[in-house]
Design an enzyme around this catalytic site. Structure first.
Site, PDB file in Angstrom:
ATOM      1  CB  VAL A  70      41.841  53.689  38.674  1.00 24.94           C
ATOM      2  CG1 VAL A  70      41.281  54.739  37.845  1.00 24.94           C
ATOM      3  CG2 VAL A  70      41.309  53.882  40.145  1.00 24.94           C
ATOM      4  CB  THR A  72      43.729  49.169  43.731  1.00 29.29           C
ATOM      5  OG1 THR A  72      43.545  47.763  43.184  1.00 29.29           O
ATOM      6  CG2 THR A  72      42.518  50.038  43.591  1.00 29.29           C
ATOM      7  N   PRO A  73      47.205  49.518  43.115  1.00 29.08           N
ATOM      8  CG  PRO A  73      49.241  50.846  42.903  1.00 29.08           C
ATOM      9  CD  PRO A  73      47.665  50.723  42.746  1.00 29.08           C
ATOM     10  CB  SER A 111      39.720  48.936  41.236  1.00 27.59           C
ATOM     11  OG  SER A 111      39.199  49.855  40.342  1.00 27.59           O
ATOM     12  CB  THR A 112      40.107  43.887  43.236  1.00 36.38           C
ATOM     13  OG1 THR A 112      39.582  43.260  42.217  1.00 36.38           O
ATOM     14  CG2 THR A 112      39.986  43.266  44.802  1.00 36.38           C
ATOM     15  CG  LEU A 145      37.112  39.384  33.512  1.00 32.19           C
ATOM     16  CD1 LEU A 145      38.512  39.302  33.005  1.00 32.19           C
ATOM     17  CD2 LEU A 145      36.647  40.554  32.406  1.00 32.19           C
ATOM     18  CB  ALA A 146      39.950  34.179  34.329  1.00 31.99           C
ATOM     19  CB  CYS A 258      44.016  39.600  40.921  1.00 36.11           C
ATOM     20  SG  CYS A 258      43.376  40.885  39.482  1.00 36.11           S
ATOM     21  CG  PHE A 320      49.432  35.914  34.440  1.00 32.01           C
ATOM     22  CD1 PHE A 320      49.055  36.866  33.751  1.00 32.01           C
ATOM     23  CD2 PHE A 320      48.635  35.359  35.213  1.00 32.01           C
ATOM     24  CE1 PHE A 320      47.740  37.213  33.643  1.00 32.01           C
ATOM     25  CE2 PHE A 320      47.260  35.667  35.414  1.00 32.01           C
ATOM     26  CZ  PHE A 320      46.913  36.583  34.407  1.00 32.01           C
TER      27      PHE A 320
END
Ligand code: UGA
Length: 463
Positions: A70, A72-73, A111-112, A145-146, A258, A320
């Protein structure tokens, strides 16, 4: 998850989302995101061992292993606003899992998240599960991954990182996840660490990558002031194997969901443990990125006789980076806002970004993009002064300048003579990605500004 399904026919993968529209899109012919090669993978596995569903209760109850991916803003209010990660959605997911679990679960952080999140999540899971016999093992398995190269990155990643607890159960859980990846990834690329190291490695990797871009961007400003060429400098230093040549392209600024978020997070964690100097150090990477975007805006305005009021500016690229339709934290947002603030009329062309996305981005408050319902109200100023078109030639027609903000390959192959002929003179090109053939453009008659390159005499006088 699609790549796991592709490489592990013996595993059933179910992708869950509470947003039914998204799930519908994943089950349709028109996938909700653009990523080269993804469609083919989904087509191959969907209905075989890859399923998309919004029936969270059923599938969470049945699952042996749950990857939580999910958003994580960055928090927008309260303690840590503008820096800390908002773990509302993560906590919500954990509560949802706890509510339906009747069998042991391995819960994988994809998620980070800030360091030590696993500990908090573990508490939520254990305290909310009504069945005391259910056990939860938390693993951290950050993704490296990018976008734009996701499929290739997943096919052969530099490494897969799995962090877990020291207990026997923790080690067993690590083994199970490693077994999933071992279906296609050589054993020596699967690294295992403790939980906190895995969480911190993800934040640090992104901070270091972003730092390289801010470093070369800072040098681009110095190159313009001294007559050096940033690409020559980057090449010369990149040949030192200790430095390396990757992530050395100067740009109008890094974007993406990110880099900034993870650095802000890292800073917040550092401050939380009293390491102010460390937080200040990493914060400068973000400051330099903001400076680069602002510097580009100022360059455009000053070159065009100190005003862009009522001037039509063609914006080439809004994503971006190339090969994605993603606009999260794209530098194009800040650059367009800066130009609009000076009275410009921006006409945007991007091969993959929809008009509605451009309008949303330009009217959304900072940090709100990662929230499902957080879009700002569309400001009249934006709708009146921004246009989004589906063709680059229509974009530049009657424009005073072209600003290249994304490095899409197709920008290199346009008929620039035709574009020049349709523009107001003097016609400017501001290459925020250094992707065009500047000499060829100059010989057509364009006044060219390229990041970190010796300045055009026309611009030297005006700046
Ligand atoms: C980044 C990392 O590269 C991934 O390893 C990581 O998994 C991912 O974030 C994440 O945490 O999810 P991504 O944001 O998809 O991946 O894309 P990048 O290729 O890293 O580009 C980020 C930004 O830096 C883009 O705006 C790009 O244009 C810019 N950039 C990149 C430069 O300005 N110069 C460069 O030399 C490279």
């Amino acid at each position: 998850m699609s790549m796991i399904a592709l490489n592990c026919p013996d595993i059933e993968v179910v992708v869950l989302d509470i947003n039914e529209e998204r799930i519908k899109a994943w089950n349709s012919e028109q996938l909700p995101i653009y990523e080269p090669g993804l469609e083919e993978v989904v087509r191959q596995c969907r209905g075989r061992n890859l399923f998309f569903s919004s029936d969270t209760t059923k599938h969470l109850a049945e699952a042996d292993m749950i990857f939580v991916s999910v958003n994580t803003p960055t928090k927008t209010s309260g303690i840590g606003a503008g820096k800390a990660a908002d773990l509302t959605y993560w906590e919500g997911a954990a509560r949802m899992i706890a509510a339906v679990a009747t069998t042991p679960k391995i819960v994988v952080e994809k998620s980070t998240v800030p360091v030590k999140t696993a500990e908090a999540i573990s508490k939520v899971l254990k305290r909310n599960c009504t069945d005391p016999s259910v056990t939860f093992e938390i693993l951290s398995n950050p993704e490296f991954l990018a976008e734009g190269t996701a499929i290739e990155d997943l096919r052969m990643p530099d490494r897969v990182l799995i962090g877990g607890g020291d207990s026997e159960a923790g080690q067993a859980a690590i083994k199970q996840l490693a077994w999933v990846y071992a279906h296609w990834i050589p054993q020596e690329r699967i690294l295992t660490t403790n939980l906190w190291s895995a969480e911190l490695a993800k934040l640090t990797a992104n901070a270091m990558l972003a730092q390289r871009i801010s470093s070369i961007n800072s040098i681009s400003a110095l190159c313009e002031a001294t007559g050096a060429d940033v690409q020559q400098v980057a090449r010369a230093i990149g040949m030192d194997s200790r430095i390396g040549s990757k992530f050395m392209n100067t740009s109008v600024g890094f974007g993406g969901s990110c880099f900034q978020k993870d650095i802000l997070n890292l800073c917040y964690v550092c401050e939380g443990v009293g390491l102010k100097e460390v937080a200040d150090y990493w914060m400068k990477v973000v400051t330099m990125n903001d400076y680069q975007k602002q510097r580009f805006v100022e360059r455009v305005i000053s070159a065009m006789f100190n005003t862009v009021a009522r001037k039509r500016l063609a914006i080439f690229g809004f994503a971006f980076k190339k090969d994605t339709g993603d606009t999260r934290e794209t530098p194009a947002i800040d650059v367009c806002r800066g130009l609009l603030a000076d009275g410009a009329k921006c006409v945007v062309y991007d091969p993959k970004v929809t008009p509605v996305q451009v309008f949303r981005d330009l009217s959304a408050p900072k940090f709100e993009w990662d929230r499902p319902h957080g879009w700002g109200k569309s400001e009249r100023h934006i709708t009146e002064n921004v246009q989004v078109v589906a063709d680059p030639y229509a974009c530049a027609e009657g424009a005073h300048a072209i600003c290249v903000l994304t490095e899409w390959d197709e920008f290199k192959s346009y008929d620039y003579q035709r574009l020049y002929d349709s523009m107001v003179k003097p016609a400017f090109i501001f290459d925020g990605r250094n992707v065009l053939d500047h000499e060829a453009l100059r010989s057509i008659g364009f006044i060219v500004y390229a990041l970190g390159k010796p300045l055009d005499p026309f611009l030297q006088k005006s700046y």
